[in-house]
Design an enzyme around this catalytic site. Structure first.
Site, PDB file in Angstrom:
ATOM      1  N   ASP A  30       0.855  -1.290  -0.078  1.00  0.00           N
ATOM      2  CA  ASP A  30       0.075   0.126  -0.040  1.00  0.00           C
ATOM      3  C   ASP A  30       0.924   1.098  -0.085  1.00  0.00           C
ATOM      4  O   ASP A  30       1.854   1.487   1.024  1.00  0.00           O
ATOM      5  CB  ASP A  30      -0.873   0.075   1.409  1.00  0.00           C
ATOM      6  CG  ASP A  30      -1.942   1.135   1.231  1.00  0.00           C
ATOM      7  OD1 ASP A  30      -1.828   1.943   0.441  1.00  0.00           O
ATOM      8  OD2 ASP A  30      -2.442   1.550   2.366  1.00  0.00           O
ATOM      9  N   TRP A  80       5.675  -4.262   7.673  1.00  0.00           N
ATOM     10  CA  TRP A  80       4.470  -5.041   7.572  1.00  0.00           C
ATOM     11  C   TRP A  80       5.092  -6.234   6.503  1.00  0.00           C
ATOM     12  O   TRP A  80       6.019  -5.971   5.813  1.00  0.00           O
ATOM     13  CB  TRP A  80       3.102  -4.517   7.357  1.00  0.00           C
ATOM     14  CG  TRP A  80       2.834  -4.328   5.845  1.00  0.00           C
ATOM     15  CD1 TRP A  80       2.102  -4.866   4.936  1.00  0.00           C
ATOM     16  CD2 TRP A  80       3.158  -3.081   5.011  1.00  0.00           C
ATOM     17  NE1 TRP A  80       2.041  -4.447   3.829  1.00  0.00           N
ATOM     18  CE2 TRP A  80       2.727  -3.195   3.819  1.00  0.00           C
ATOM     19  CE3 TRP A  80       3.940  -1.933   5.538  1.00  0.00           C
ATOM     20  CZ2 TRP A  80       2.868  -2.145   2.805  1.00  0.00           C
ATOM     21  CZ3 TRP A  80       4.204  -0.875   4.519  1.00  0.00           C
ATOM     22  CH2 TRP A  80       3.640  -1.080   3.217  1.00  0.00           C
ATOM     23  N   ASP A 138       9.085   0.318   4.530  1.00  0.00           N
ATOM     24  CA  ASP A 138       8.910   1.863   4.132  1.00  0.00           C
ATOM     25  C   ASP A 138      10.231   2.564   4.202  1.00  0.00           C
ATOM     26  O   ASP A 138      11.111   2.387   4.821  1.00  0.00           O
ATOM     27  CB  ASP A 138       7.878   2.521   5.258  1.00  0.00           C
ATOM     28  CG  ASP A 138       6.403   2.144   4.943  1.00  0.00           C
ATOM     29  OD1 ASP A 138       6.105   1.506   3.972  1.00  0.00           O
ATOM     30  OD2 ASP A 138       5.531   2.527   5.791  1.00  0.00           O
ATOM     31  N   ASN A 170      -1.265  -2.724   6.283  1.00  0.00           N
ATOM     32  CA  ASN A 170      -0.645  -1.974   5.289  1.00  0.00           C
ATOM     33  C   ASN A 170      -0.986  -0.376   5.363  1.00  0.00           C
ATOM     34  O   ASN A 170      -0.430   0.229   4.345  1.00  0.00           O
ATOM     35  CB  ASN A 170      -0.354  -2.328   3.956  1.00  0.00           C
ATOM     36  CG  ASN A 170      -1.846  -2.561   3.068  1.00  0.00           C
ATOM     37  OD1 ASN A 170      -2.812  -1.809   3.641  1.00  0.00           O
ATOM     38  ND2 ASN A 170      -2.178  -3.034   2.171  1.00  0.00           N
ATOM     39  N   ASP A 171      -1.727  -0.011   6.271  1.00  0.00           N
ATOM     40  CA  ASP A 171      -2.364   1.366   6.350  1.00  0.00           C
ATOM     41  C   ASP A 171      -1.262   1.972   7.513  1.00  0.00           C
ATOM     42  O   ASP A 171      -1.013   3.381   7.479  1.00  0.00           O
ATOM     43  CB  ASP A 171      -3.590   1.322   6.973  1.00  0.00           C
ATOM     44  CG  ASP A 171      -4.387   1.037   5.659  1.00  0.00           C
ATOM     45  OD1 ASP A 171      -4.155   1.332   4.621  1.00  0.00           O
ATOM     46  OD2 ASP A 171      -5.719   0.389   6.224  1.00  0.00           O
ATOM     47  N   VAL A 172      -0.634   1.295   8.447  1.00  0.00           N
ATOM     48  CA  VAL A 172       0.403   1.817   9.276  1.00  0.00           C
ATOM     49  C   VAL A 172       1.312   2.447   8.649  1.00  0.00           C
ATOM     50  O   VAL A 172       1.970   2.222   7.629  1.00  0.00           O
ATOM     51  CB  VAL A 172       0.697   0.747  10.293  1.00  0.00           C
ATOM     52  CG1 VAL A 172       1.852   1.190  11.177  1.00  0.00           C
ATOM     53  CG2 VAL A 172      -0.480   0.017  11.067  1.00  0.00           C
TER      54      VAL A 172
END
Lengths: 394, 180
Positions: free
Chosen positions: B84, B109, B128, B156-158
Site C-alpha cells: 500500500d 508489515w 517503508d 498496510n495502512d500503518v
C-alpha cells in the site's frame, strides 16, 4: 534625514483616524453587501456549536485539515485544524473539537510532539494542548481516538510498535496514564468499564480505565483476526451502548457494551439480501463489503448502510458500487442502491430526516443523498478523501 | 481453510533481522521489545492456526492469478500482493532500495506472495522508506491477506517508519525475505 522610526510615529495619528473612520463606516459597508465600495476592515466569522446536519470531512493523506460542511446547503462553514494523520473527536456536549495529532519541531523532523489539541467549537480557536506520550500514525481510523460517553475521558491508541492506550482527562486537560494493551486495537467506548478493543486472538478485551490499576479481561474468541477480520472502523451507538461489527466476508455482529460485553451471533449481509453467504475461498465471486469507512449507522432507525462491491475475497479495500441498506433488527437488506462513483467512505447524519454521504478516490468529492427519496441533493467537490464524522445522536 | 502462518512469518522475519543486525545497530537502539511486540502477543493465536499455505492454483487469490514477474514498477508485480503506497521503484529507488536520502524502516508489515515463475510462496517485507515527503508516484493498494490494526504486522495502512530519524512516509519497498 528623518529616521524610519520617527516617520512611522508621525504616521500613527493618520492611521488611527483611518481606522476610526472604517469602524464608523462598518455597519454601512455591511448593509451594502451587493457591491460595497466603502473602505473595509478585516474581521473573523463566528460559528455555532456543531449541528446534526453538519459533516466533518478529513481531507485525507496529503492535505491537513478537517472541513466542516452543512449538508442542508452544501456550504463549507470552516476548517478544524488537524495535522496529517490526525484523529478528531467531537465533544458530546458540543463545546469542543478534540484532535489527537502529532507534529515535529522542524517540520518532518526534530522533536516529536504528540498531543490532544482542544478547539473551542464557537470560534474554532485553539484552547489547549494536552501532551500525550505517543500515538499511532495511520489516519483514516475512527477508533484510534475515542471519548467516553460523558465526554470526560479521551482514549488514544498508541503503537510504538508495542500497543498501548493513553487515557486523557479532558476536564482537567491532562494525561492520566498509559495502559499496555498487547495484541488489541480498534477502541470502543464502554460505559460499564472504560473501553473495549478487538484483539488478535479473536476476542474482545475490556479495560477498566478509571481504576488506578487497570484490569484487562477478554471475552471468548468470536472471530478470526486473520481469516475473516472485523473492520477497524466499527460503529459504537451510545444511545444503545452497543457496537456494530462488520467482517470482510460480510458478517454483521452486535455487541452490548458492559463490564462483560455480550456479542451476538453474526448474520450474513449477503444472506440478508437473499444471496449466499460470503466466503474466504478464492474464485468465489460474490458481493463483499469494502472501503476504509465501509459502513454507517442511523442510530434512531437502526438502519445500517454498507458499501458493497462484486468480487472475490481479500478485496476489502475495493470501492463500493452499491449501498446496501440493512434493517439491523429485522436482519434484512431492505434496499440496494447502485452508485456511479465507487466509494470507500460512507457516513449518515443522525437527523430525523437523515442524509447519507459517500466519497472515494483522490478527487475528494463527497456525495450527499436525501434518504427520504435516495436522490443525490449535493455534490461537494474537493471536500476531502478521508473519514467523515457526524455529531452523535443526543 | 487456513492460508498462511503468521507465527512462522514473524519468526522468519525476526531471525533474518537478528542475523543481519549488529548489537550496536538499530536493534539495540530500538530495544528488542519494539521489534518483537507486534508478534509475541499473537503467538497463541498463530499456533492455533498453524498450517501450510495453500499453493494450489485454486488457492491463488485474484491478484496472484494475474501477477507478473517482469516489471516492478507496476502494481501487479507479484511481490506487491499486499503493498500500500507509492512504489519506491518509481521514486528513484528499487525493489529493496530506498530513493537517495531516504531511510529504510527496520520494521515492516509483511505479505505472503506467490511467484508466478516457480509457483512458490515467499515472505515479503514491505519496508517503508522514510524522511521525505510522500512520493505519490505509482500508488498501489493490494490487500492479499491484509488485516486490521489488531494484527498490525499484516496491516498496510500503518506508517511503518519506526526507528528512523523522521517518521514521514516517502515510499514502500518489497524485500524478499525467503520462502514462506
Amino acid at each position: 534625514m528623518k529616521s524610519i522610526a520617527s516617520r512611522m510615529l508621525s504616521a500613527i495619528p493618520t492611521l488611527a483616524a483611518c481606522l476610526a473612520l472604517s469602524v464608523i463606516d462598518a455597519p454601512q459597508a455591511l448593509a451594502d453587501t451587493a457591491n460595497p465600495t466603502e473602505p473595509e476592515e478585516s474581521d473573523v466569522a463566528a460559528i455555532t456549536p456543531p449541528k446534526p446536519g453538519w459533516i466533518f470531512v478529513n481531507r485525507g493523506f496529503v492535505f491537513p485539515g478537517t472541513a466542516i460542511y452543512d449538508t442542508g446547503n452544501g456550504k463549507m462553514l470552516g476548517l478544524v485544524q488537524t495535522a496529517l494523520l490526525a484523529d478528531m473527536a467531537i465533544d458530546p456536549a458540543g463545546k469542543f473539537y478534540y484532535v489527537a495529532e502529532t507534529i515535529w519541531s522542524k517540520g518532518n523532523r526534530g522533536t516529536r510532539q504528540d498531543m490532544v489539541t482542544v478547539y473551542d467549537s464557537t470560534n474554532l480557536k485553539l484552547q489547549a494542548e494536552i501532551p500525550i506520550p505517543g500515538r499511532l500514525l495511520i489516519g483514516g481510523r475512527k477508533q484510534d481516538f475515542i471519548l467516553s460517553d460523558d465526554g470526560k475521558l479521551g482514549f488514544v491508541y498508541n503503537f510504538s510498535p508495542a500497543s498501548s492506550v493513553s487515557v486523557v482527562d479532558l476536564e482537567k486537560r491532562k494525561f492520566l496514564r498509559a495502559i499496555e494493551l498487547p495484541g488489541c486495537a480498534s477502541l470502543i467506548p464502554n460505559p460499564g468499564a472504560g473501553f473495549s478493543a478487538l484483539c488478535a486472538d479473536g476476542s474482545l478485551a475490556t479495560v477498566t480505565a478509571g481504576a488506578a490499576k487497570p484490569a484487562i479481561t477478554h471475552s471468548a474468541p468470536f472471530f478470526s483476526a486473520t481469516d475473516d477480520p472485523i473492520f477497524d472502523n466499527l460503529i459504537y451507538d451510545k444511545t444503545k451502548q452497543q457496537a456494530v461489527f462488520l467482517s470482510y466476508t460480510g458478517k454483521i455482529y452486535t455487541a452490548k457494551m458492559a463490564a462483560a460485553p455480550t456479542v451476538s451471533e453474526p448474520f450474513s449481509i449477503q444472506v440478508a439480501a437473499g444471496l449466499r453467504a460470503g466466503d474466504t475461498k478464492p474464485l468465489d465471486v460474490n458481493w463483499y463489503p469494502g472501503g476504509g469507512q465501509p459502513m454507517a449507522l442511523h442510530r434512531a432507525s437502526g438502519h445500517l448502510f454498507v458499501l458493497m462491491h462484486p468480487g472475490e475475497y481479500w478485496t476489502h479495500k475495493a470501492g463500493g458500487t452499491e449501498i446496501w441498506d440493512v434493517d439491523l433488527a429485522a436482519k434484512k437488506v431492505v434496499k440496494r442502491v447502485p452508485i456511479t462513483d465507487p466509494a470507500t467512505t460512507i457516513e449518515v447524519t443522525q437527523e430525523a430526516a437523515p442524509k447519507l454521504m459517500y466519497s472515494g478516490g483522490e478527487g475528494g468529492t463527497v456525495h450527499v443523498i436525501d434518504l427520504k427519496t435516495w436522490d443525490e441533493t449535493l455534490k461537494l467537490d474537493r471536500a476531502g478523501s478521508g473519514v467523515i464524522t457526524v455529531t452523535d445522536a443526543r | 481453510m487456513k492460508k498462511f502462518d503468521a507465527d512462522a512469518m514473524g519468526e522468519t522475519l525476526l531471525r533474518r533481522f537478528a542475523g543481519g543486525t549488529s548489537r550496536r545497530g538499530i536493534l539495540a537502539r530500538l530495544g528488542a521489545a519494539l521489534v518483537a511486540a507486534p508478534v509475541f502477543p499473537l503467538l497463541p493465536v498463530s499456533r492455533a492456526e498453524a498450517a501450510k499455505p495453500d499453493r494450489s492454483g485454486e488457492g491463488k487469490t485474484a491478484f496472484a492469478r494475474v501477477a507478473q514477474s517482469k516489471d516492478n514498477t507496476k502494481c501487479d508485480y507479484w511481490r506487491y500482493c499486499a503493498i500500500d503506497g507509492s512504489l519506491c521503484t518509481c521514486c528513484g529507488g528499487g525493489i529493496h532500495t530506498c530513493p537517495p536520502g531516504a531511510e529504510p524502516s527496520p520494521v515492516s508489515w509483511v505479505g505472503t506472495c506467490v511467484n508466478p515463475d516457480d509457483g512458490k510462496s515467499y515472505l515479503i517485507a514491505y519496508r517503508d522508506c522514510c524522511g521525505k515527503a510522500y512520493c505519490m508516484q505509482c500508488d498501489c493498494n493490494n490487500t492479499d491477506r491484509e488485516t486490521q490494526l489488531y494484527v498490525p504486522q499484516l496491516n498496510n495502512d500503518v506508517i511503518w517508519c519506526f526507528g528512523t530519524s523522521s517518521m514521514e512516509y516517502h515510499c514502500s519497498t518489497a524485500v524478499l525475505v525467503g520462502p514462506a
